[in-house]
Design an enzyme around this catalytic site. Structure first.
Site, mmCIF file in Angstrom:
data_model
loop_
_atom_site.group_PDB
_atom_site.id
_atom_site.type_symbol
_atom_site.label_atom_id
_atom_site.label_comp_id
_atom_site.label_asym_id
_atom_site.label_seq_id
_atom_site.Cartn_x
_atom_site.Cartn_y
_atom_site.Cartn_z
ATOM 1 N N CYS A 135 -4.249 -3.305 8.017
ATOM 2 C CA CYS A 135 -2.798 -3.322 8.130
ATOM 3 C C CYS A 135 -2.189 -1.957 8.389
ATOM 4 O O CYS A 135 -1.000 -1.844 8.642
ATOM 5 C CB CYS A 135 -2.195 -3.892 6.844
ATOM 6 S SG CYS A 135 -2.652 -2.965 5.358
ATOM 7 N N GLU A 182 -4.068 -12.427 6.496
ATOM 8 C CA GLU A 182 -3.197 -11.695 5.560
ATOM 9 C C GLU A 182 -2.904 -10.319 6.106
ATOM 10 O O GLU A 182 -3.756 -9.689 6.750
ATOM 11 C CB GLU A 182 -3.890 -11.587 4.200
ATOM 12 C CG GLU A 182 -3.147 -10.756 3.156
ATOM 13 C CD GLU A 182 -3.552 -9.275 3.154
ATOM 14 O OE1 GLU A 182 -2.832 -8.463 2.521
ATOM 15 O OE2 GLU A 182 -4.582 -8.931 3.794
ATOM 16 N N ARG A 226 4.444 -6.971 -5.009
ATOM 17 C CA ARG A 226 3.509 -6.765 -3.898
ATOM 18 C C ARG A 226 3.723 -7.878 -2.873
ATOM 19 O O ARG A 226 3.242 -8.992 -3.037
ATOM 20 C CB ARG A 226 2.069 -6.775 -4.415
ATOM 21 C CG ARG A 226 1.025 -6.369 -3.393
ATOM 22 C CD ARG A 226 -0.385 -6.479 -3.963
ATOM 23 N NE ARG A 226 -1.364 -5.799 -3.145
ATOM 24 C CZ ARG A 226 -1.688 -4.522 -3.230
ATOM 25 N NH1 ARG A 226 -1.090 -3.765 -4.154
ATOM 26 N NH2 ARG A 226 -2.591 -3.979 -2.432
#
Length: 407
Positions: A135, A182, A226
């Site tokens: 990410c 994700e 988060r």
């Protein structure tokens, strides 16, 4: 009178510790439910009901195969193990993460490295693809760092940004029934939303999957703010809905539920806690020099009107996001020890709990590597819940495929 949770656990004959490991909750949280303190999560009750009915895994025999790409230390995998999945292929490039993964998952397949070096025909056929693809190119911190270095980011970053296309390559060639991806929340806003639109277009128009996405805050399950985006896809039309998620009230779990109590109710563990009372090792308390530096740094930025500073919390609070840089100074989550004592970092075991890993999760690496790994990990209970609502649709597609093959 026993509550439903306690009754089902007695019928299932499973220990609190084993159930905590399967679900990704701390044993302390489960003990609270057993005492009738708070409402048990539906995922926990569902698993106990299945176990009480005689199922060995909570969902019968292994019902589908999956692969775990960009696996880290296996946080996403744990949710899909819990719903009866069988992992047939794992890819993770970092050698220290491989060490932790291998210590916790006893597989009959080799743990592979860099996915970009693996050809698709080397990957086994599978029903579900899991991937927490890197990410950094899409996060605010990652973009700022690359800008400062004069480097490109997003899909223009040759080392990380294009790794999404390795996911797409496997989806194109293997055509699994479903996938779950994700990434950081900021993926949706990177490059004014164009990056995310490329991802969605690739998954839907080019690969033909039906796709749903949602930002979920782990604060529903663990004492940590988060937010991560979850992207779910199915090869065929299914009645999947995010409305099926069972999301507890945010903040219902506090830091006290994951901190070492230091009162002898847990056993001392390695260098994390010491003595008969298992008090936190003093090495996690900040030195005077570091504590003074952090206070001065915060004061300087406060005077300049910036929001930078340390995150000092008590056991009754919820923490900021644990990051991979936590090993440097622990500044985002500092545990108060009173006015006369400097605050302390979380221990690696507390970081594991903060991310929803059970206490039987092995940590075979140094503190520095452990902090990096948990900071880069996912919050396990989030993905257990996502796996739970995906499970019936995965099963429908897998069984339909089996019928077609048998016809």
């Amino acid at each position: 009178m026993q509550n439903e949770f306690a009754t089902l656990r007695a019928q299932a004959g499973i220990s609190i510790e084993e159930l905590a490991n399967r679900l990704g909750y701390s044993p302390r949280q489960l003990y609270r439910w057993e005492r009738g303190d708070g409402t048990p999560r539906r995922a926990a009750l569902n698993m106990l009901q299945n176990l009480a009915g005689g199922s060995a895994t909570g969902f019968g025999e292994s019902r589908f195969n999956f692969i775990d790409l960009f696996a880290g230390i296996g946080g996403i995998r744990k949710g899909f193990d819990a719903i009866g999945g069988h992992c047939v292929f794992t890819s993770e490039w970092n050698k220290y993460s491989q060490q932790t993964y291998a210590a916790n998952f006893r597989d009959n397949h080799t743990l592979h490295g860099d996915i970009t070096t693996i050809r698709t025909h080397e990957i086994p056929d599978h029903d579900v693809l899991l991937a927490g693809f890197p990410c950094q190119p899409f996060s605010i911190a990652g973009v700022s760092k690359k800008n400062s270095l004069g480097r490109q980011h997003g899909f223009l970053d040759e080392t990380q940004g294009t790794l999404f296309f390795d996911v797409a390559r496997v989806l194109r060639d293997k055509r699994p029934a479903a996938f779950m991806l994700e990434n950081v929340k900021n993926l949706t806003s990177h490059d004014k939303g164009r990056t995310f639109q490329v991802i969605l277009k690739t998954l839907t128009e080019e690969l033909g999957y039906k796709v749903w996405h949602k930002v979920i805050d782990a604060k529903h399950f663990v004492p940590q703010h988060r937010e991560r985006i979850v992207i779910v896809g199915f090869r065929e039309e299914v009645p999947f809905s995010w409305d099926d998620l069972d999301l507890p009230e945010k903040g219902s779990v506090k830091l006290k539920d994951i901190l070492h109590p230091g009162d002898g109710t847990e056993k001392a563990e390695g260098a994390y806690t010491l003595g008969p009372d298992a008090i936190v090792n003093g090495k996690y308390t900040l030195t005077d020099k570091l504590w003074q530096y952090l206070q001065g740094y915060a004061d300087k930025h406060k005077a300049a009107g910036n929001g930078f500073g340390f995150g000092l919390v008590t056991p009754d609070d919820v923490a900021r996001t644990l990051s991979a840089r936590y090993y440097k100074d622990g500044s985002e989550i500092l545990i108060s020890q009173g006015k006369k004592v400097n605050p302390r970092r979380l221990t690696p075991r507390e970081c594991a709990r903060l991310m929803g890993y059970g206490d039987d999760f092995r940590i075979p690496v140094s503190d520095t590597q452990a902090y990096k790994q948990f900071g880069n990990s996912v919050a396990v209970p989030v993905f257990h819940e996502v796996a739970r609502i995906m499970q019936p649709h995965i099963q429908t597609l897998v069984e339909a495929g089996q019928r077609r093959e048998a016809a």
